[in-house]
Write a protein that holds these residues in place. Sequence first.
Motif, PDB file in Angstrom:
ATOM      1  N   SER A  61       0.832  -1.207   0.000  1.00  0.00           N
ATOM      2  CA  SER A  61       0.000   0.000   0.000  1.00  0.00           C
ATOM      3  C   SER A  61       0.865   1.255   0.000  1.00  0.00           C
ATOM      4  O   SER A  61       0.541   2.241  -0.668  1.00  0.00           O
ATOM      5  N   PRO A 138      -7.558  -0.210   1.910  1.00  0.00           N
ATOM      6  CA  PRO A 138      -7.502  -1.077   0.733  1.00  0.00           C
ATOM      7  C   PRO A 138      -7.764  -2.542   1.069  1.00  0.00           C
ATOM      8  O   PRO A 138      -7.810  -3.371   0.179  1.00  0.00           O
ATOM      9  N   SER A 139      -7.898  -2.869   2.358  1.00  0.00           N
ATOM     10  CA  SER A 139      -7.811  -4.292   2.705  1.00  0.00           C
ATOM     11  C   SER A 139      -8.760  -4.780   3.801  1.00  0.00           C
ATOM     12  O   SER A 139      -8.894  -5.983   3.983  1.00  0.00           O
ATOM     13  N   ARG A 156     -13.805   2.000   1.737  1.00  0.00           N
ATOM     14  CA  ARG A 156     -12.836   0.958   1.400  1.00  0.00           C
ATOM     15  C   ARG A 156     -12.959   0.554  -0.068  1.00  0.00           C
ATOM     16  O   ARG A 156     -14.024   0.647  -0.666  1.00  0.00           O
ATOM     17  N   THR A 157     -11.821   0.082  -0.610  1.00  0.00           N
ATOM     18  CA  THR A 157     -11.805  -0.325  -2.017  1.00  0.00           C
ATOM     19  C   THR A 157     -11.714  -1.840  -2.134  1.00  0.00           C
ATOM     20  O   THR A 157     -11.199  -2.381  -3.092  1.00  0.00           O
ATOM     21  N   ILE A 158     -12.203  -2.529  -1.117  1.00  0.00           N
ATOM     22  CA  ILE A 158     -12.239  -3.984  -1.186  1.00  0.00           C
ATOM     23  C   ILE A 158     -13.633  -4.393  -0.748  1.00  0.00           C
ATOM     24  O   ILE A 158     -14.255  -3.705   0.055  1.00  0.00           O
ATOM     25  N   PHE A 317      -2.974  -6.502  -1.993  1.00  0.00           N
ATOM     26  CA  PHE A 317      -3.789  -5.290  -1.935  1.00  0.00           C
ATOM     27  C   PHE A 317      -3.162  -4.106  -2.664  1.00  0.00           C
ATOM     28  O   PHE A 317      -3.548  -2.960  -2.447  1.00  0.00           O
ATOM     29  N   ASN A 320      -5.749  -2.454  -4.868  1.00  0.00           N
ATOM     30  CA  ASN A 320      -6.767  -1.815  -4.035  1.00  0.00           C
ATOM     31  C   ASN A 320      -6.239  -0.507  -3.457  1.00  0.00           C
ATOM     32  O   ASN A 320      -6.957   0.493  -3.391  1.00  0.00           O
ATOM     33  N   SER A 323      -5.912   2.095  -6.222  1.00  0.00           N
ATOM     34  CA  SER A 323      -7.224   2.663  -6.523  1.00  0.00           C
ATOM     35  C   SER A 323      -7.681   3.609  -5.429  1.00  0.00           C
ATOM     36  O   SER A 323      -8.258   4.662  -5.699  1.00  0.00           O
ATOM     37  N   LEU A 356      -9.080  -1.171 -10.643  1.00  0.00           N
ATOM     38  CA  LEU A 356     -10.112  -2.156 -10.312  1.00  0.00           C
ATOM     39  C   LEU A 356     -11.356  -1.953 -11.168  1.00  0.00           C
ATOM     40  O   LEU A 356     -12.348  -2.646 -11.005  1.00  0.00           O
ATOM     41  N   VAL A 370     -16.541  -2.590  -7.165  1.00  0.00           N
ATOM     42  CA  VAL A 370     -15.466  -3.477  -6.736  1.00  0.00           C
ATOM     43  C   VAL A 370     -16.158  -4.668  -6.131  1.00  0.00           C
ATOM     44  O   VAL A 370     -17.120  -4.513  -5.407  1.00  0.00           O
TER      45      VAL A 370
END
Lengths: 386, 300
Positions: A61, A138-139, A156-158, A317, A320, A323, A356, A370
């Motif tokens: 990250s 990201p995670s 969050r991007t997950i 990640f 992620n 992003s 993503l 996502v």
Amino acid sequence: MKSGFRKQLISLAVVILYGFFLISCGESEKTADAPHKSAETIKLGVAGAHSGDLASYGVPSVRAAEIVVRDINAKGGILGRRVELLIEDDVCKPEIATNTATKLVTEDVDVVLGHICSGATKAALGIYKDSKIIIMSPSCTNPALTQSGDYPNFFRTIASDDVQARLEVDFAIDILKVKKIAVLHDKGDYGKGLAEFAKKYLKASDKAELVLYEGVTPGAVDYSAVVQKIKHSGAEAVIFGGYHPEASKIIGQMRKKGMETVFISDDGVKDNTFIKVAGEYAEGVYATGPLDTSNNPMAIAAIEAHKNTYGSEPGAFFLNAYSASLCLLNAIQKAGSTNYDAVSKALRTEYVDTPLGKISFDEHGDAIGVGFCMYQVHNGVYVEVK
Amino acid sequence: MEYFLELILGGLTRGSIYALIALGYTMVYGIIQLINFAHGEIYMIGAFTALIFTSVLTLLGFNEIAVIVLASLAAVIYSSAYGYTVEKIAYMPLRRASRLSPLISAIGMSIFLQNYVLLAQTSDFLPFPNLIPEFEFIKPYRHIISSPEIVILITTSTAMILLTFLIKFTRTGKAMRATAQDRNMAMLVGVNVNRVISITFVIGSALAALGGVLIASHVGQINFYIGFVAGIKAFTAAVLGGIGSIPGAVLGALVLGLTESFATGYVSSDYEDVFAFGLLVLILIFKPAGILGRVTARKV
């Protein structure tokens, strides 16, 4: 006496070592502070495990943020201001994460990328919330972080853990239109966690009925009793939470008994080993899996940039985090300032092109676009179900 | 009623496999009072051998029946050779040592064999071909019992009958019984005890290999670790029936298989093992030597 002396010596050594680190950290902070106050930079905090046994989850990250910021600064920054990184380590420990957060807040950070572990993030979130600072992980996949509604500043991007279960249940009910569903799991954290969510969603829905909820013993000699039970429950579909060895045994025994029951599972089963082992019985099995990014040009470029800068393949990640950095900085750009309300509004309304895919955020802070999609085994390969 | 019948048949199938493995435990224990922890691995090696031979024979264009028979035969012979060698390497040198030493040796052998297969073959799950053909006459009833299940039940029963015959009516069987009763006395009357022990290992391994082939073909997959769970369950069955007793091992295995099947069928598969081991505890409280085990007076 001798060992007592040795213990004292060791504790002294520990104190000196830690003390030394405190001094050196304090100093580096001072030197780092000096330039950016004058330059009026946008401060992007990066928090997570950068050392310790979970460093492999956090370091990618940092690298993602470094690459994104380098590229943006090369193009003249955001709103005419340079972006500056403030990197803080929380070792994925909740008790340290609160210190990390406090430190970033006192350093006047604008937005934070992080943290990495769900537990540490949860501990730090309150501090950011009180200071009205937006944080994007990201995670962290713990569902409660967004869904509890306690942290409007968290994004969050997950996809969270329950997304797969949601997708499986919706797919079974709305697309396959089955009325009776059996939910099985392998008693493990991952499989049972998913199964619990599937059970919850099925109970909440009045369109289908949960006819069976069971855990099977991994590695058992056979599953004939469970298979008979599924048959007598009248289930039209089975949702299985777990990994491929159990899934292939269960599906094989079901088909040998002449059962045509639909089989839906998760990304622990969306694996080519499953198809190889289950053979002809795998045909028609549904499984959820992460969206395919291997053809996304931005993802290819990001991975290439990482290879050129660090000389290795990116770690966990990375995309992620890449992003997330893009989304945060883009939102500041669109909002025209680092104002909390404006930035969070921009995050929720603007779509951003990322490695993503095109993503935005819902009212809870979960990324839209996502996540997972449904695959089906077709002629021995997993094919995305459109 | 149909459900009940299906659960019984499922339980019997599973119990038969346990029985094939449990016999090896109980026979070895009966003769040298050793719990052969490497026995589960012999079962696993049997399955692997059959897999290798099946692939080769299919490539060579043998027909289905020939493949089943030859692959099973190869598995049985190869596993027996393993059983024989393991005994010679790991247990025979320790024959006069305290009882704990061969036990540790057995655990070591188990770990060694697992890792040997892991390194020599693979850590992945491998697909195992469906060796047992689908019988036409069973098709209408296959929701109750499938062809592999019938084959497992018939093969196991046949193997048990042959074993009983061997032990009751042949000279070798007589020598085995004599060695089990009193090893020193058997030696005095001229029984070649070492040979008897070897034969016991060979027979036990052959049965385990048969179990391995049958179950692997039934569930369609194997990996290096399958021997562990099966071994533990079969050992439980042997203790349940009374370790050292041959009919006891079969009875214990069937009771265990049925208990698991009914626990899953009528309660929940979450508690399958709870019921299985709960039953074991219960029986050992009331019959400490197992269902058919004899309580022998300790010779001081």
